[in-house]
Design a protein around this motif. Structure first.
Motif, short mmCIF file in Angstrom:
data_model
loop_
_atom_site.label_atom_id
_atom_site.label_comp_id
_atom_site.label_asym_id
_atom_site.label_seq_id
_atom_site.Cartn_x
_atom_site.Cartn_y
_atom_site.Cartn_z
N VAL A 21 57.17 45.06 16.92
CA VAL A 21 56.01 45.21 17.81
C VAL A 21 54.89 45.94 17.08
O VAL A 21 53.72 45.55 17.18
N ALA A 22 55.24 47.00 16.33
CA ALA A 22 54.22 47.75 15.59
C ALA A 22 53.54 46.87 14.56
O ALA A 22 52.31 46.91 14.40
N HIS A 65 47.18 36.79 23.37
CA HIS A 65 47.87 35.70 22.68
C HIS A 65 48.21 36.07 21.24
O HIS A 65 49.29 35.71 20.74
N ARG A 66 47.31 36.73 20.54
CA ARG A 66 47.60 37.13 19.16
C ARG A 66 48.88 37.97 19.12
O ARG A 66 49.74 37.77 18.25
N LEU A 67 49.00 38.90 20.05
CA LEU A 67 50.19 39.73 20.12
C LEU A 67 51.41 38.91 20.49
O LEU A 67 52.48 39.00 19.85
N ALA A 68 51.27 38.07 21.53
CA ALA A 68 52.40 37.26 21.99
C ALA A 68 52.87 36.29 20.90
O ALA A 68 54.08 36.09 20.71
N ALA A 79 59.80 38.95 25.20
CA ALA A 79 58.64 39.85 25.13
C ALA A 79 57.35 39.04 24.98
O ALA A 79 56.32 39.36 25.60
N ALA A 80 57.39 38.00 24.16
CA ALA A 80 56.21 37.16 23.96
C ALA A 80 55.77 36.51 25.26
O ALA A 80 54.58 36.50 25.61
N ARG A 81 56.74 35.97 25.98
CA ARG A 81 56.43 35.30 27.25
C ARG A 81 55.93 36.32 28.29
O ARG A 81 55.04 36.01 29.09
N ALA A 82 56.52 37.51 28.27
CA ALA A 82 56.08 38.56 29.20
C ALA A 82 54.63 38.92 28.96
O ALA A 82 53.84 39.08 29.91
N VAL A 83 54.22 39.03 27.70
CA VAL A 83 52.83 39.34 27.37
C VAL A 83 51.91 38.21 27.84
O VAL A 83 50.86 38.45 28.46
N ALA A 87 49.02 38.37 30.81
CA ALA A 87 47.63 38.01 30.52
C ALA A 87 47.14 36.92 31.46
O ALA A 87 45.98 36.94 31.91
N ARG A 88 48.01 35.97 31.80
CA ARG A 88 47.61 34.90 32.73
C ARG A 88 47.24 35.48 34.09
O ARG A 88 46.23 35.07 34.69
N HIS A 89 48.03 36.40 34.59
CA HIS A 89 47.76 37.01 35.90
C HIS A 89 46.46 37.82 35.87
O HIS A 89 45.72 37.87 36.85
#
Length: 242
Positions: A21-22, A65-68, A79-83, A87-89
């Motif tokens: 993540v970092a 998206h860059r993070l996901a 974790a990617a899908r959670a991000v 963001a969608r919401h």
């Protein structure tokens, strides 16, 4: 002893996830700066970096998206899908973590934009509100579009299937693209047709933003022709039975 080993493995897994993540956050910092610069260059309404960072939903969606996407590449799928779903919401823009997006990407306004998992977007591309880069439901594997560099997709346009839109091409508002669009072209209509190539209007094409064919009216016309043909066949059969 077994519990200690299990705890060590769990702790090791958590530490590895934290390091991933970092790294993902570090790698996105440069991309954030490029995104802000793209907005300043293409949106005359943008007045300051603070305004762009704090108030532009398109920028927030791209940053998320860059993070996901980095999390997805490191196999942290949940974790990617959670991000991406968070963001969608928050933004009204849905970008699957698997989508590959190049530099200087800009989503203007952005509400209702959907970008599918196997979408590939080149550098310096712009999407407006209501754009869908989606699939047709008929393909497997590569299911979504590939946009070249410097592509613009107008408001409400739908680009569907594993087709390619070439470099420097434009998709008009509300167009539905079902076939490949060559580079340096403008595509308009439902289904979309190329009306300009290299800045030159293609002869015998009357399509533009106003004169867009109505698919519903076209279908009604086709049904009327079919009904008339059936009536003629029935009349012919009745005549033969006399």
């Amino acid at each position: 002893m077994k519990k200690q080993n299990l705890l060590r493995r769990v702790a090791g897994g958590i530490q590895a996830a934290e390091r991933s993540v970092a790294r993902a956050i570090d790698s996105t910092q440069k991309e954030f700066k490029e995104t802000v610069q793209a907005v300043r260059e293409r949106d005359p309404a943008a007045r300051s970096t603070a305004e762009i960072l704090l108030l532009y939903s398109g920028v927030h969606a791209i940053m998320a998206h860059r993070l996901a996407h980095n999390l997805q590449k490191n196999k942290h799928y949940f974790a990617a899908r959670a991000v991406s779903q968070t963001a969608r919401h928050l933004t009204g823009i849905e970008i699957h973590p698997g989508a590959t997006i190049g530099k200087n990407f800009f989503i203007d306004h952005g509400s209702g934009v959907v970008i599918g998992e196997t979408t590939e977007i080149g550098d310096n591309c712009t999407l407006y509100q209501g754009v869908t880069l989606g699939g047709t439901g008929k393909d497997v594997g590569k299911r979504h579009p590939t946009l070249g560099n410097n592509v613009m997709v107008g408001a409400g346009a739908k680009v569907l299937g594993p087709l390619k839109v070439g470099d420097n091409s434009k998709i008009a508002a509300n167009a539905v693209v079902l076939h490949e669009v060559p580079e340096n072209c403008t595509a308009v209509g439902i289904p979309a047709k190329v009306v300009r190539r290299g800045g030159v209007k293609i002869q015998n094409e009357q399509l533009d933003h106003v004169h867009i064919p109505d698919p519903v009216a076209q279908e009604f016309a086709r049904m009327e022709r079919t009904i008339e043909e059936l009536r003629a066949e029935i009349a012919d059969l009745k005549e033969k039975q006399k």
